[in-house]
Design a protein around this motif. Structure first.
Motif, PDB file in Angstrom:
ATOM      1  N   GLY A 246       0.815  -1.257   0.260  1.00 26.20           N
ATOM      2  CA  GLY A 246      -0.173  -0.149  -0.061  1.00 26.20           C
ATOM      3  C   GLY A 246       0.832   1.209   0.014  1.00 26.20           C
ATOM      4  O   GLY A 246       0.139   2.538   0.101  1.00 26.20           O
ATOM      5  N   LYS A 247       2.299   1.131  -0.057  1.00 27.29           N
ATOM      6  CA  LYS A 247       3.009   2.257   0.073  1.00 27.29           C
ATOM      7  C   LYS A 247       3.354   2.656  -1.346  1.00 27.29           C
ATOM      8  O   LYS A 247       3.850   1.791  -2.370  1.00 27.29           O
ATOM      9  N   PHE A 248       3.425   3.941  -1.933  1.00 31.44           N
ATOM     10  CA  PHE A 248       3.858   4.372  -3.312  1.00 31.44           C
ATOM     11  C   PHE A 248       5.185   4.649  -3.274  1.00 31.44           C
ATOM     12  O   PHE A 248       5.487   6.050  -2.983  1.00 31.44           O
ATOM     13  N   THR A 249       5.918   3.975  -3.367  1.00 33.97           N
ATOM     14  CA  THR A 249       7.543   4.123  -3.248  1.00 33.97           C
ATOM     15  C   THR A 249       8.045   4.539  -4.668  1.00 33.97           C
ATOM     16  O   THR A 249       7.387   4.364  -5.689  1.00 33.97           O
ATOM     17  N   ALA A 254       8.233   4.501 -10.615  1.00 31.79           N
ATOM     18  CA  ALA A 254       9.241   4.554 -11.685  1.00 31.79           C
ATOM     19  C   ALA A 254       8.401   3.419 -12.774  1.00 31.79           C
ATOM     20  O   ALA A 254       8.502   3.362 -13.979  1.00 31.79           O
ATOM     21  N   ARG A 255       7.614   2.213 -12.123  1.00 37.37           N
ATOM     22  CA  ARG A 255       7.083   1.382 -13.009  1.00 37.37           C
ATOM     23  C   ARG A 255       5.776   2.134 -13.480  1.00 37.37           C
ATOM     24  O   ARG A 255       5.456   1.693 -15.051  1.00 37.37           O
ATOM     25  N   THR A 264      10.372   8.380 -21.013  1.00 38.05           N
ATOM     26  CA  THR A 264      11.679   8.190 -21.680  1.00 38.05           C
ATOM     27  C   THR A 264      12.630   8.956 -20.677  1.00 38.05           C
ATOM     28  O   THR A 264      13.855   9.109 -21.206  1.00 38.05           O
ATOM     29  N   LEU A 265      12.239   9.425 -19.443  1.00 38.84           N
ATOM     30  CA  LEU A 265      13.054  10.053 -18.476  1.00 38.84           C
ATOM     31  C   LEU A 265      14.092   9.109 -18.288  1.00 38.84           C
ATOM     32  O   LEU A 265      13.829   7.781 -17.922  1.00 38.84           O
ATOM     33  N   LYS A 271      14.016  10.201 -10.688  1.00 43.74           N
ATOM     34  CA  LYS A 271      14.026  10.247  -9.178  1.00 43.74           C
ATOM     35  C   LYS A 271      13.668  11.665  -8.814  1.00 43.74           C
ATOM     36  O   LYS A 271      13.158  11.889  -7.870  1.00 43.74           O
ATOM     37  N   HIS A 272      14.165  12.613  -9.418  1.00 46.49           N
ATOM     38  CA  HIS A 272      14.098  14.099  -9.277  1.00 46.49           C
ATOM     39  C   HIS A 272      12.779  14.397  -9.337  1.00 46.49           C
ATOM     40  O   HIS A 272      12.183  15.046  -8.280  1.00 46.49           O
ATOM     41  N   THR A 273      12.087  13.827 -10.298  1.00 41.64           N
ATOM     42  CA  THR A 273      10.460  14.346 -10.328  1.00 41.64           C
ATOM     43  C   THR A 273       9.605  13.748  -9.225  1.00 41.64           C
ATOM     44  O   THR A 273       8.849  14.151  -8.714  1.00 41.64           O
ATOM     45  N   PHE A 274      10.023  12.378  -8.718  1.00 43.71           N
ATOM     46  CA  PHE A 274       9.486  11.835  -7.756  1.00 43.71           C
ATOM     47  C   PHE A 274       9.398  12.566  -6.471  1.00 43.71           C
ATOM     48  O   PHE A 274       8.507  12.950  -5.653  1.00 43.71           O
ATOM     49  N   LEU A 275      10.753  13.112  -6.145  1.00 42.82           N
ATOM     50  CA  LEU A 275      11.095  13.804  -4.921  1.00 42.82           C
ATOM     51  C   LEU A 275      10.418  15.049  -4.650  1.00 42.82           C
ATOM     52  O   LEU A 275      10.187  15.393  -3.680  1.00 42.82           O
TER      53      LEU A 275
END
Length: 872
Positions: A246-249, A254-255, A264-265, A271-275
């Protein structure tokens, strides 16, 4: 018009300060955002100013409502100007054209304010004179700040905090306000939603945690959050992170980006976008905003905090913010920058073009004004049209042999010079039809030299005596080119006796080619004759009515005769000297016997272009010609209401200058607008490779695909408005449905042996209805079912597949249009639209920013969809 709904203004007249957005989760910074700048109380209460129009000057009290974002005044009726409808603000000398038009003294110039805005699909002007310089300054500064906020919010997605702050100010009236249940019911009506009363009571009680029977601001925020709950996003979120407890890691993110969004990043970019949207759980389990690790901070960013130690995750709110952000935009085309190769010859680009640019209405009785030029240029149009005739003292521009008004050539050239390169630095092509005498041709040249100075091209670049190939947009940056017919070139070409005229723009085609060409041009000739007869007949009727009304007003005056056909005049050599890279010539056919120099340009009416496009051999010749030469296509004369064709039909033949009536925001305008949103809105788009290289194999390649789209939900759809731009609150919430259509060039028309595409398919429960396919099958449409009484957060979750065929991998020339319509009001304009080239459409889960019928984006309205493109 859009664009990009709102346009930039020239440096001398309007440069709103950039809207700075507070960091997410920082309430102090958010309070300091430009959404909260103080609006002078005097403007909110109202100030008397002189309202100027063509008929009179009248003292009126104007006030500014910063929360609703409206200028308000009382006349015979209650009037408003929504600030998001403003296209441009002009003051002082930048508004001099109108002050002089109304013959008012220069003493008013320092207190003059003009606003160009749209209302009910029409461009309008608002002129006022402030009583003092201080009051003028107050209005000027405040309007520009409010405009800057709304411009930021109508230029795509993102700015979640700023958007929320503006929304709250629009629906919350003050710190001491107390909202009772009846107020909540009225709010829901304004928000275009009619929930069940029991459900509304439940949400009100959930928000009223102190059980006081009313909501303060904190309660109101809680209630709005409940109202904006999106169960469709909650289901998607849980489904995506189900395999990770249930955690959106980051692994889940990425998946998701790889499998669903087709990203295509690079891993570091992901990682930069996620953070940017993730949170970290601290020891007390309180989610905290993530500070970017040092190695992932962009050069312009700084962070004094240490990287978090716990594993960051995306909350539902963070996931929602990402889906609504510019990082997840449906439209992708180089992040808004010019990224096409701009060093190729001019013939290898589509060039944003306008037809009869001076007109703002009907082709026979409309008004001629500089506004048409300013509007087009500020929307990155790179080719404007002038029809030039003798004036009393200097040349004038108007639609010849009609009742359209006239505008001075000098005024138009000054406007072009001022606005030409505000939005794009790439060259302007002035397409001129010169009908004036030699002395006024000399005046025309002098006026252009005076207005454009060194920008005006009057000799080949680098002094080359012979032009081997057209220069590139990069080489011509900041330059103005004149295109007009060179009579001397035409007279020395040795034209054949069988020559026939096929359009009204001095383009003609001879019949000295093959017997097949003879048949085609005979058909063209007959078609053009019929068009001309119809136009002349309608024009005579207009003139007859005009003479009758004039005779009624002045019985003693005799009716004016119809204008006589002007005698053919010689051509000024000064004018000839300005025709360098764009020399207008007659089309003498496209066979091997005919030779055109690289700088030769001819024009085709849409009727002529249609005939040529329907014959495979002639279409191939036209495509070949257009690889190295410019060709202009323009609307046929029978489009008296200034309607438009669909331009991608002619782009697919390689035509570069496909001219549009910019005053009419129909389907053709929408497709043109979508095309030139690309490549940084520069007005130049590199043509597909198949139209630039002599590879018949690539051009003849046919591939079949499906556009798979799931219409999931909509957010805060606009309410219908009355003729004054006010929302119709009395009406119950709308019953919306969505219509999706694909618009494909007629590849199969030129290739009759091509296999027809299969019909569109929909999900089984909706397959019995909603399909619409034109003949030939170049447009496929689908409509969803209707959601009753909910324009605030309707959910459909309906899937469909639309087939399309592509020639030569030219997906750039296939356009998707999404329209939000109201059930039972099919004959009305759509409530909201979105149009995009498939070449710039991102796949995956996307929010489409919706716009009005003039391509001006709404601040809060979006459509949530899932998009996929697959091979058939």
């Amino acid at each position: 018009m859009p664009d990009d709904a709102l346009v930039q203004s020239p440096p001398t007249s309007f440069q709103p300060a950039p809207a700075t957005v507070a960091p997410r989760g920082d309430p102090v910074a958010q309070q300091a955002s430009i959404a909260d700048f103080p609006v002078p109380l005097l403007l909110q209460q109202g100030t008397p100013m002189i309202k100027v129009s063509g008929k009179k000057q009248k003292r009126v009290i104007f006030r500014l409502d910063p929360d609703q974002g409206q200028i308000i005044w009382e006349g015979k009726k209650h009037r408003i100007i929504p600030i998001e409808n403003i296209k441009e603000l002009r003051t002082a000398s930048d508004a001099r054209y109108y002050r002089e038009l109304y013959q008012l003294s220069q003493e008013y110039e320092s207190r003059w304010l003009t606003i160009i805005y749209t209302l009910e699909g029409q461009y309008k002007t608002w002129h006022v004179i402030a009583p003092t310089r201080d009051v003028f300054q107050m209005w000027d500064v405040t309007l520009r700040k409010l405009y800057a906020v709304r411009k930021e919010l109508t230029s795509g997605l993102g700015n979640v905090d700023l958007r929320e702050a503006v929304w709250e100010k629009q629906y919350w009236k003050g710190a001491d306000e107390k909202v009772c249940f009846e107020d909540v019911e009225m709010l829901c009506k304004r928000l275009n939603i009619s929930p069940q009363r029991e459900d509304l009571i439940r949400r009100f009680q959930q928000a009223d945690i102190q059980r006081r029977g009313f909501l303060d601001f904190s309660d109101f925020r809680r209630f709005v959050k409940l109202l904006k709950t999106r169960p469709e996003l909650d289901r998607l979120y849980k489904r995506l992170c189900a395999s990770h407890s249930g955690k959106f890691t980051f692994e889940v993110f990425a998946r998701f980006m790889r499998d669903h969004q087709k990203s295509t990043l690079t891993p570091d970019q992901l990682k930069h976008t996620f953070l940017r949207y993730a949170t970290c759980t601290t020891e007390d389990d309180a989610p905290q905003p993530i500070q970017l690790p040092v190695d992932l901070i962009l050069p312009t960013e700084k962070s004094d905090n240490k990287p978090p130690t716990a594993d960051p995750t995306l909350s539902l709110d963070g996931f929602t913010s990402f889906l609504l952000s510019k990082d997840n935009a449906a439209f992708s085309d180089g992040d808004g920058d010019v990224h096409h190769d701009m060093t190729r010859p001019l013939s290898e680009y589509y060039i944003s073009s306008s037809h009869n640019t001076y007109l703002v209405g009907h082709q026979l009785v409309g008004g001629s004004t500089i506004e048409g030029y300013i509007r087009a240029l500020l929307h990155s149009c790179r080719s404007v049209e002038l029809d030039i005739y003798d004036g009393d003292t200097e040349p004038v521009i108007y639609h010849g042999k009609t009742l359209t008004t006239k505008v001075q050539l000098r005024e138009v050239c000054n406007a072009i010079a001022k606005y030409a390169f505000v939005v794009s630095p790439y060259p302007i092509i002035i397409s001129a039809e010169v009908h004036c005498s030699v002395p006024q041709q000399e005046m025309m040249v002098a006026i252009m030299h005076e207005a454009f100075g060194d920008s005006l091209v009057s000799a080949p670049l680098e002094g080359r005596p012979r032009i081997e190939a057209l220069p590139s947009p990069e080489q011509l940056k900041g330059r103005v080119l004149l295109k007009a017919k060179n009579l001397y070139v035409s007279e020395t070409e040795g034209l054949q006796p069988k020559e026939i005229t096929v359009d009204a723009e001095s383009a003609s085609t001879s019949t000295d080619a093959s017997s097949t060409d003879n048949e085609i041009f005979t058909e063209i000739k007959q078609e053009i004759k019929q068009e001309i007869k119809q136009e002349v007949r309608k024009a005579r009727n207009v003139f007859t009515r005009h003479r009758s009304s004039s005779a009624h007003r002045s019985p003693s005056s005799s009716p004016a005769p119809l204008p006589a056909k002007p005698a053919k005049v010689r051509m000024s050599m000064a004018l000839v000297s300005l025709l360098v890279y764009t020399v207008g010539v007659k089309c003498r056919g496209l066979n091997k016997k005919e030779h055109y120099a690289p700088e030769h340009v001819f024009s085709l009416s849409e009727g002529t272009a249609n005939k040529m496009s329907k014959q495979g051999g002639m279409l191939a010749d036209l495509i070949k010609h257009n690889r190295t030469h410019l060709v202009r296509v323009y609307p046929k004369g029978t489009r008296l209401a200034s309607t438009n064709y669909e331009p991608h039909r002619y782009w697919s033949a390689g035509a570069q200058l496909v001219a549009i009536n910019w005053q009419t925001c129909d389907l053709g305008y929408m497709i043109n607008h979508a095309m030139f949103q690309r490549n940084g809105r520069s007005g130049y788009v590199l043509k597909p490779l198949a139209l630039r290289v002599p590879d018949k194999g690539l051009l003849n390649k046919r591939t079949k695909h499906f556009l798979d789209i799931t219409v999931i939900s909509a957010q805060q759809l606009p309410r219908p408005k009355d003729a004054h731009g006010r929302e119709i609150i009395e009406k119950s919430a709308i019953d919306p449905y969505i219509e999706v259509s694909l618009h494909v060039p007629e590849w199969a028309t030129a290739h009759p042996h091509d296999t027809p595409a299969p019909l569109a398919t929909a999900s089984p429960q909706h397959r019995h209805k909603s399909l619409s396919i034109t003949s030939p099958a170049t447009t496929v449409s689908y409509r969803t079912s209707t959601v009753k009484s909910n324009g605030f957060n309707p959910v459909w979750e309906e899937s469909l597949s639309l087939p399309f065929t592509v020639a030569g991998d030219m997906r750039d020339l296939v356009f998707m249009r999404v329209a939000v319509k109201e059930d039972g009001e099919e004959d009305r304009e759509p409530l909201a639209v979105y149009c995009v080239s498939l070449g710039s459409l991102q796949q995956g889960y996307r929010h489409l920013p919706l716009a009005d019928a003039q391509a001006s984006q709404y601040m809060f309205s979006t459509l949530f969809v899932q998009i996929g493109i697959r091979d058939a």
